[in-house]
Design a protein around this motif. Structure first.
Motif, mmCIF file in Angstrom:
data_model
loop_
_atom_site.group_PDB
_atom_site.id
_atom_site.type_symbol
_atom_site.label_atom_id
_atom_site.label_comp_id
_atom_site.label_asym_id
_atom_site.label_seq_id
_atom_site.Cartn_x
_atom_site.Cartn_y
_atom_site.Cartn_z
ATOM 1 N N GLY A 133 0.827 -1.206 0.000
ATOM 2 C CA GLY A 133 0.000 0.000 0.000
ATOM 3 C C GLY A 133 0.861 1.255 0.000
ATOM 4 N N THR A 134 1.916 1.227 0.795
ATOM 5 C CA THR A 134 2.861 2.350 0.835
ATOM 6 C C THR A 134 3.540 2.521 -0.518
ATOM 7 O OG1 THR A 134 3.221 1.938 3.197
ATOM 8 C CG2 THR A 134 4.851 3.303 2.061
ATOM 9 N N LEU A 135 3.911 1.403 -1.131
ATOM 10 C CA LEU A 135 4.526 1.477 -2.457
ATOM 11 C C LEU A 135 3.569 2.061 -3.489
ATOM 12 C CD1 LEU A 135 6.507 -1.876 -2.741
ATOM 13 C CD2 LEU A 135 7.426 0.431 -2.427
ATOM 14 N N GLU A 136 2.303 1.669 -3.422
ATOM 15 C CA GLU A 136 1.320 2.204 -4.362
ATOM 16 C C GLU A 136 1.235 3.723 -4.228
ATOM 17 O OE1 GLU A 136 -3.404 1.858 -5.518
ATOM 18 O OE2 GLU A 136 -2.762 1.368 -3.487
ATOM 19 N N GLU A 137 1.182 4.206 -2.993
ATOM 20 C CA GLU A 137 1.105 5.650 -2.758
ATOM 21 C C GLU A 137 2.372 6.348 -3.246
ATOM 22 O OE1 GLU A 137 -1.699 5.276 1.239
ATOM 23 O OE2 GLU A 137 0.457 4.954 1.379
ATOM 24 N N LEU A 138 3.521 5.752 -2.942
ATOM 25 C CA LEU A 138 4.794 6.302 -3.395
ATOM 26 C C LEU A 138 4.826 6.428 -4.909
ATOM 27 C CD1 LEU A 138 7.852 6.976 -3.409
ATOM 28 C CD2 LEU A 138 8.276 4.511 -3.177
ATOM 29 N N PHE A 139 4.491 5.361 -5.613
ATOM 30 C CA PHE A 139 4.602 5.374 -7.069
ATOM 31 C C PHE A 139 3.650 6.380 -7.715
ATOM 32 C CE2 PHE A 139 6.810 1.196 -6.784
ATOM 33 C CZ PHE A 139 7.942 1.581 -7.470
ATOM 34 N N VAL A 187 10.083 12.535 -0.373
ATOM 35 C CA VAL A 187 11.249 12.065 0.369
ATOM 36 C C VAL A 187 10.988 10.664 0.905
ATOM 37 C CG1 VAL A 187 12.760 12.513 2.350
ATOM 38 C CG2 VAL A 187 11.799 14.439 1.044
ATOM 39 N N ILE A 188 11.956 9.784 0.719
ATOM 40 C CA ILE A 188 11.931 8.469 1.354
ATOM 41 C C ILE A 188 12.871 8.511 2.549
ATOM 42 C CG2 ILE A 188 12.657 6.057 1.127
ATOM 43 C CD1 ILE A 188 11.627 6.036 -1.685
ATOM 44 N N LEU A 189 12.375 8.080 3.702
ATOM 45 C CA LEU A 189 13.197 7.944 4.906
ATOM 46 C C LEU A 189 13.372 6.452 5.168
ATOM 47 C CD1 LEU A 189 14.677 8.864 7.430
ATOM 48 C CD2 LEU A 189 12.440 9.266 8.519
ATOM 49 N N ASP A 190 14.590 5.972 4.967
ATOM 50 C CA ASP A 190 14.842 4.528 4.982
ATOM 51 C C ASP A 190 16.129 4.206 5.741
ATOM 52 O OD1 ASP A 190 14.590 1.825 4.365
ATOM 53 O OD2 ASP A 190 15.466 2.046 2.377
ATOM 54 N N TYR A 232 14.181 -0.142 1.276
ATOM 55 C CA TYR A 232 13.905 0.247 -0.103
ATOM 56 C C TYR A 232 15.140 0.186 -1.016
ATOM 57 C CZ TYR A 232 9.374 1.955 1.589
ATOM 58 O OH TYR A 232 8.119 2.055 2.139
ATOM 59 N N ALA A 233 16.261 -0.295 -0.514
ATOM 60 C CA ALA A 233 17.466 -0.382 -1.358
ATOM 61 C C ALA A 233 17.234 -1.214 -2.620
ATOM 62 C CB ALA A 233 18.644 -0.931 -0.553
ATOM 63 N N PRO A 234 16.544 -2.358 -2.545
ATOM 64 C CA PRO A 234 16.273 -3.110 -3.777
ATOM 65 C C PRO A 234 15.381 -2.335 -4.756
ATOM 66 C CG PRO A 234 16.022 -4.533 -1.865
ATOM 67 C CD PRO A 234 16.143 -3.126 -1.353
ATOM 68 N N LEU A 235 14.457 -1.534 -4.226
ATOM 69 C CA LEU A 235 13.608 -0.712 -5.088
ATOM 70 C C LEU A 235 14.450 0.329 -5.816
ATOM 71 C CD1 LEU A 235 10.902 0.426 -6.125
ATOM 72 C CD2 LEU A 235 10.782 1.755 -3.992
ATOM 73 N N ARG A 236 15.348 0.958 -5.091
ATOM 74 C CA ARG A 236 16.217 1.958 -5.711
ATOM 75 C C ARG A 236 17.059 1.313 -6.812
ATOM 76 N NH1 ARG A 236 19.875 6.296 -2.306
ATOM 77 N NH2 ARG A 236 20.352 7.645 -4.057
ATOM 78 N N GLN A 237 17.578 0.122 -6.538
ATOM 79 C CA GLN A 237 18.366 -0.586 -7.540
ATOM 80 C C GLN A 237 17.510 -0.961 -8.743
ATOM 81 O OE1 GLN A 237 21.872 -1.220 -7.536
ATOM 82 N NE2 GLN A 237 21.243 -1.527 -9.662
ATOM 83 N N LEU A 238 16.278 -1.382 -8.492
ATOM 84 C CA LEU A 238 15.363 -1.727 -9.575
ATOM 85 C C LEU A 238 15.133 -0.534 -10.495
ATOM 86 C CD1 LEU A 238 13.286 -3.577 -11.006
ATOM 87 C CD2 LEU A 238 11.600 -2.781 -9.320
#
Length: 194
Positions: A108-114, A130-133, A138-144
């Motif tokens: 759900g958070t990813l849906e809102e982010l995207f 801003v992403i606070l991680d 979320y490192a794999p998402l950033r790499q993706l």
């Protein structure tokens, strides 16, 4: 400033995520901002709202009727907006917000982010995202996304449209700064935007 916080509603996560949400809520209030959230009492969503109010801040909760019906609505919100569904919920949160902060969360958070990220890339808005991680969820998402860029599926401004941070202080510095203006050119509109 109205800052929208997207975050977890899971009850199975480690306490460190709840502590992060609590720290964010307190910091948000101490800086004089208003919280816009998903309007639920559970997990990080509840923690950020409770901490904001405990530190003297104002909260706006936006929640669909289906979640009100299962009794997780944050009825302590200074303003609680009940929507007909999830799409309306996201639209209201978007309309009511001056900046967006993404904490660790699920799909759900990813849906809102995207949704907010895509609108930034297309130049529909210039509000900070801003992403606070702190722990690299979320490192794999950033790499993706970097892989998608290298393969030609998105433009370089995908990286200009978002800030990746690891501390609360750094996140608020980006939220309170003027966001970089991102606009695709006419030529780029025909390129990979989605």
């Amino acid at each position: 400033m109205n800052i929208c916080v997207f975050c977890a509603s899971s009850l199975k996560i480690e306490d460190k995520y709840l502590e992060l949400a609590t720290e964010v809520g307190a910091e948000l209030a101490q800086r004089g901002h208003t919280l816009v959230s998903g309007g639920a009492t559970v997990s990080c969503m509840g923690a950020v709202s409770t901490a904001t109010r405990a530190s003297g801040g104002r909260t706006i909760g936006v929640i669909p009727q289906v979640l009100v019906d299962i009794e997780i609505a944050d009825t302590e919100s200074d303003e609680l907006i009940v929507t007909s569904g999830m799409r309306e919920r996201k639209a209201v949160m978007d309309e009511r917000s001056d900046a967006f902060l993404v904490l660790p969360g699920g799909i759900g958070t990813l849906e809102e982010l995207f949704e907010i990220w895509t609108a930034r890339v297309l130049g529909i808005h210039d509000r900070p995202l801003v992403i606070l991680d702190p722990w690299g969820l979320y490192a794999p998402l950033r790499q993706l996304v970097e892989n998608m860029y290298e393969a030609g599926f998105t433009r370089a401004n995908v990286f200009d449209a978002i800030s990746w941070t690891s501390t609360v202080e750094e996140a608020f510095a980006h939220l309170e700064a003027t966001a970089k203006h991102v606009r695709p050119s006419v030529e780029e509109l025909g390129e990979s935007t989605g």
